[in-house]
Design a protein around this motif. Structure first.
Motif, PDB file in Angstrom:
ATOM      1  N   GLY A  26      -2.303   7.494  -2.164  1.00  0.00           N
ATOM      2  CA  GLY A  26      -1.571   7.154  -3.403  1.00  0.00           C
ATOM      3  C   GLY A  26      -2.446   6.261  -4.418  1.00  0.00           C
ATOM      4  N   SER A  27      -1.957   6.281  -5.654  1.00  0.00           N
ATOM      5  CA  SER A  27      -2.647   5.663  -6.461  1.00  0.00           C
ATOM      6  C   SER A  27      -2.882   4.088  -6.195  1.00  0.00           C
ATOM      7  N   ARG A  28      -1.927   3.376  -5.740  1.00  0.00           N
ATOM      8  CA  ARG A  28      -2.112   1.887  -5.543  1.00  0.00           C
ATOM      9  C   ARG A  28      -3.173   1.916  -4.281  1.00  0.00           C
ATOM     10  N   ALA A  29      -3.122   2.442  -3.345  1.00  0.00           N
ATOM     11  CA  ALA A  29      -4.380   2.524  -2.506  1.00  0.00           C
ATOM     12  C   ALA A  29      -5.651   2.766  -3.015  1.00  0.00           C
ATOM     13  N   ILE A  30      -5.763   3.704  -3.922  1.00  0.00           N
ATOM     14  CA  ILE A  30      -6.905   3.779  -4.561  1.00  0.00           C
ATOM     15  C   ILE A  30      -7.553   2.530  -5.508  1.00  0.00           C
ATOM     16  N   VAL A  31      -6.429   1.875  -6.081  1.00  0.00           N
ATOM     17  CA  VAL A  31      -6.921   0.830  -6.954  1.00  0.00           C
ATOM     18  C   VAL A  31      -7.449  -0.335  -5.966  1.00  0.00           C
ATOM     19  N   GLU A  32      -6.668  -0.779  -4.786  1.00  0.00           N
ATOM     20  CA  GLU A  32      -6.703  -1.585  -3.808  1.00  0.00           C
ATOM     21  C   GLU A  32      -8.313  -1.564  -3.027  1.00  0.00           C
ATOM     22  N   ARG A  33      -8.437  -0.188  -2.615  1.00  0.00           N
ATOM     23  CA  ARG A  33      -9.495   0.057  -2.055  1.00  0.00           C
ATOM     24  C   ARG A  33     -10.908   0.463  -2.829  1.00  0.00           C
ATOM     25  N   HIS A  34     -10.946   0.688  -4.087  1.00  0.00           N
ATOM     26  CA  HIS A  34     -11.939   1.084  -4.780  1.00  0.00           C
ATOM     27  C   HIS A  34     -12.019   0.542  -6.189  1.00  0.00           C
ATOM     28  N   ASN A  35     -13.194   0.001  -6.378  1.00  0.00           N
ATOM     29  CA  ASN A  35     -13.207  -0.789  -7.570  1.00  0.00           C
ATOM     30  C   ASN A  35     -13.522   0.269  -8.907  1.00  0.00           C
ATOM     31  N   LEU A  36     -12.456   0.593  -9.245  1.00  0.00           N
ATOM     32  CA  LEU A  36     -12.518   1.329 -10.395  1.00  0.00           C
ATOM     33  C   LEU A  36     -12.273   0.832 -11.638  1.00  0.00           C
ATOM     34  N   GLY A  37     -11.724  -0.365 -11.667  1.00  0.00           N
ATOM     35  CA  GLY A  37     -11.428  -1.108 -12.793  1.00  0.00           C
ATOM     36  C   GLY A  37     -10.277  -0.666 -13.931  1.00  0.00           C
ATOM     37  N   VAL A  38      -9.352  -0.124 -13.269  1.00  0.00           N
ATOM     38  CA  VAL A  38      -8.177   0.623 -13.988  1.00  0.00           C
ATOM     39  C   VAL A  38      -6.941   0.649 -13.276  1.00  0.00           C
ATOM     40  N   SER A  39      -5.783   0.457 -14.041  1.00  0.00           N
ATOM     41  CA  SER A  39      -4.614   0.413 -13.430  1.00  0.00           C
ATOM     42  C   SER A  39      -3.961   1.582 -12.578  1.00  0.00           C
ATOM     43  N   PRO A  40      -3.074   1.294 -11.539  1.00  0.00           N
ATOM     44  CA  PRO A  40      -2.515   2.591 -10.879  1.00  0.00           C
ATOM     45  C   PRO A  40      -1.927   3.482 -11.908  1.00  0.00           C
ATOM     46  N   ALA A  41      -1.487   3.177 -12.883  1.00  0.00           N
ATOM     47  CA  ALA A  41      -0.721   4.079 -13.915  1.00  0.00           C
ATOM     48  C   ALA A  41      -1.735   5.346 -14.505  1.00  0.00           C
ATOM     49  N   THR A  42      -3.296   4.543 -14.842  1.00  0.00           N
ATOM     50  CA  THR A  42      -4.130   5.234 -15.026  1.00  0.00           C
ATOM     51  C   THR A  42      -4.611   6.391 -13.743  1.00  0.00           C
ATOM     52  N   VAL A  43      -4.700   5.673 -12.757  1.00  0.00           N
ATOM     53  CA  VAL A  43      -5.001   6.555 -11.728  1.00  0.00           C
ATOM     54  C   VAL A  43      -3.951   7.573 -11.500  1.00  0.00           C
ATOM     55  N   ARG A  44      -2.702   7.279 -11.497  1.00  0.00           N
ATOM     56  CA  ARG A  44      -1.582   8.285 -11.505  1.00  0.00           C
ATOM     57  C   ARG A  44      -1.952   9.507 -12.715  1.00  0.00           C
ATOM     58  N   ASN A  45      -2.362   9.169 -13.826  1.00  0.00           N
ATOM     59  CA  ASN A  45      -2.700   9.852 -14.819  1.00  0.00           C
ATOM     60  C   ASN A  45      -3.705  11.010 -14.422  1.00  0.00           C
ATOM     61  N   ASP A  46      -4.789  10.482 -13.796  1.00  0.00           N
ATOM     62  CA  ASP A  46      -6.143  11.141 -13.437  1.00  0.00           C
ATOM     63  C   ASP A  46      -5.453  11.937 -12.231  1.00  0.00           C
ATOM     64  N   MET A  47      -4.907  11.362 -11.086  1.00  0.00           N
ATOM     65  CA  MET A  47      -4.350  12.473 -10.191  1.00  0.00           C
ATOM     66  C   MET A  47      -3.421  13.509 -10.877  1.00  0.00           C
ATOM     67  N   ALA A  48      -2.749  13.519 -11.713  1.00  0.00           N
ATOM     68  CA  ALA A  48      -2.142  14.395 -12.341  1.00  0.00           C
ATOM     69  C   ALA A  48      -2.993  15.511 -12.900  1.00  0.00           C
ATOM     70  N   ALA A  49      -4.175  15.133 -13.691  1.00  0.00           N
ATOM     71  CA  ALA A  49      -5.128  16.164 -14.176  1.00  0.00           C
ATOM     72  C   ALA A  49      -5.654  16.838 -13.008  1.00  0.00           C
ATOM     73  N   LEU A  50      -6.275  15.992 -11.948  1.00  0.00           N
ATOM     74  CA  LEU A  50      -6.820  16.512 -10.898  1.00  0.00           C
ATOM     75  C   LEU A  50      -6.147  17.604 -10.213  1.00  0.00           C
ATOM     76  N   GLU A  51      -4.553  17.562 -10.027  1.00  0.00           N
ATOM     77  CA  GLU A  51      -3.615  18.237  -9.273  1.00  0.00           C
ATOM     78  C   GLU A  51      -3.689  19.497 -10.267  1.00  0.00           C
ATOM     79  N   GLU A  52      -3.593  19.472 -11.669  1.00  0.00           N
ATOM     80  CA  GLU A  52      -3.525  20.617 -12.556  1.00  0.00           C
ATOM     81  C   GLU A  52      -4.543  21.587 -12.412  1.00  0.00           C
ATOM     82  N   ALA A  53      -5.849  20.819 -11.970  1.00  0.00           N
ATOM     83  CA  ALA A  53      -7.081  21.556 -11.804  1.00  0.00           C
ATOM     84  C   ALA A  53      -7.168  22.134 -10.482  1.00  0.00           C
TER      85      ALA A  53
END
Length: 338
Positions: A26-53
């Motif tokens: 999930g997005s929250r786990a990615i934010v907690e485990r990986h230092n991406l410097g963005v919010s869970p909401a941003t990660v969720r948007n990225d995940m939506a784009a990755l899923e669409e691809a």
């Protein structure tokens, strides 16, 4: 950070976490485990784009995401450099192979080593006679009418054949030297084509003996040219049965079909680079949920065989690729006498 770059980092995080846990990410786990410097909401948007691809998928409602075959392919293709093995890992490989006494022993040790190192199924192809060259031909007198012909290839493979001759072989040392001078370094596949050259090099009284030696030898080598593989670690497929939607039966069936596995190895292991075939890329229904990591090993400067690791698509690709590459290099060094 550019959006595309960050999305590739999100994909990498999903692959790494899913491989480690076998649980959707999930997005929250990615934010907690990986230092991406963005919010869970941003990660969720990225995940939506990755899923669409088509790079990730949601296995069920309210779950996190898992990589698709295409996502694994993108992840593998972006591995710029394989991590080197640690000193302990290198020493373990060396100690495992150093005491091997012959080619059969090398092949058995190699396949067991790969299975243990990767916790997957290991596959090793014997050096191919069709690609081998002659290192030495030995003639041993067994009786007045029988010779033992020993062929040693550049890969260390040894083939022995008993040959019946009409009379006691004359000047055996001279003939051995002549045959090695003509045939040494040549591919075994060319033996049938050099009879004329040998006939011009030998005395008339030696020709019947040369034909008696080479004719059955060429036929025997043609029969022995069938490729062989050895397997180890098939029980490792049961370590994570959840990685297969159905059963492991189709994979076991495919492993038993040596022709299938040899074709895949020969397609993938064309040089000393490490190739990865994922899921449907294997072009075999039984291997649709499996990945194959493959490379070649060499005798001299030429590839003579292949080795591979087969496991579920949820595989630790960087570590597996590093292990396959390292073991192949050690096998090549062993066959080349270093």
């Amino acid at each position: 950070m550019a959006t595309d770059q960050r999305r590739m980092q999100v994909l990498s995080a999903i692959v790494q976490d899913y491989v480690a846990s076998s649980e959707p990410v999930g997005s929250r786990a990615i934010v907690e485990r990986h230092n991406l410097g963005v919010s869970p909401a941003t990660v969720r948007n990225d995940m939506a784009a990755l899923e669409e691809a088509g790079l990730i998928a949601q296995p069920h409602t309210s779950a996190g995401r898992i990589p698709t075959d295409l996502g694994y392919r993108m992840f593998v293709d972006r591995i710029d450099e394989l991590k080197p093995l640690s000193g302990a890992e290198r020493r373990a490989i060396e100690s495992f192979l150093v005491d091997a006494v012959d080619l059969d022993d090398v092949m058995e040790r190699t396949v067991r080593l790969l299975a243990q190192a990767t916790h997957q199924v290991a596959i090793v192809q014997y050096p191919s006679l069709s690609r081998a060259t002659l290192r030495h031909l030995e003639l041993v007198r067994i009786s007045d009418h029988h010779l033992l012909v020993v062929v040693i290839t550049d890969s260390g493979r040894v083939e022995q054949r008993m040959v019946e001759v009409a009379s006691e072989p004359p000047a055996l040392d001279e003939l051995r030297t002549l045959l090695n001078s003509v045939l040494g370094g040549r591919p075994l596949a060319e033996f049938a084509d050099v009879m004329g050259e040998i006939a011009r090099a030998v005395r008339d009284d030696q020709l019947p003996l040369v034909e008696a030696i080479l004719t059955p030898l060429v036929e025997a080598l043609r029969q022995e040219a069938e490729e062989r593989i050895v397997l180890a670690g098939t029980g490792n497929l049961m370590r994570s049965p959840e990685d297969f939607r159905g059963t492991i039966g189709p994979i076991l069936d495919a492993l038993e079909e040596q022709v299938v596995m040899l074709r895949l190895l020969q397609q993938l292991a064309v040089d000393d680079t490490v190739a990865v075939s994922i899921g449907a890329e294997n072009h075999h229904e039984g291997l649709a949920e499996a990945s194959l990591v493959t490379t070649s090993y060499a005798a001299g400067n030429s590839p003579v065989g292949a080795l591979a690791v087969l496991g579920p698509t949820r595989m630790d690709y960087p570590s597996t690729m590093a292990s396959v590459r390292a073991v192949a290099r050690y096998v090549s060094e062993f066959l080349n006498g270093r």
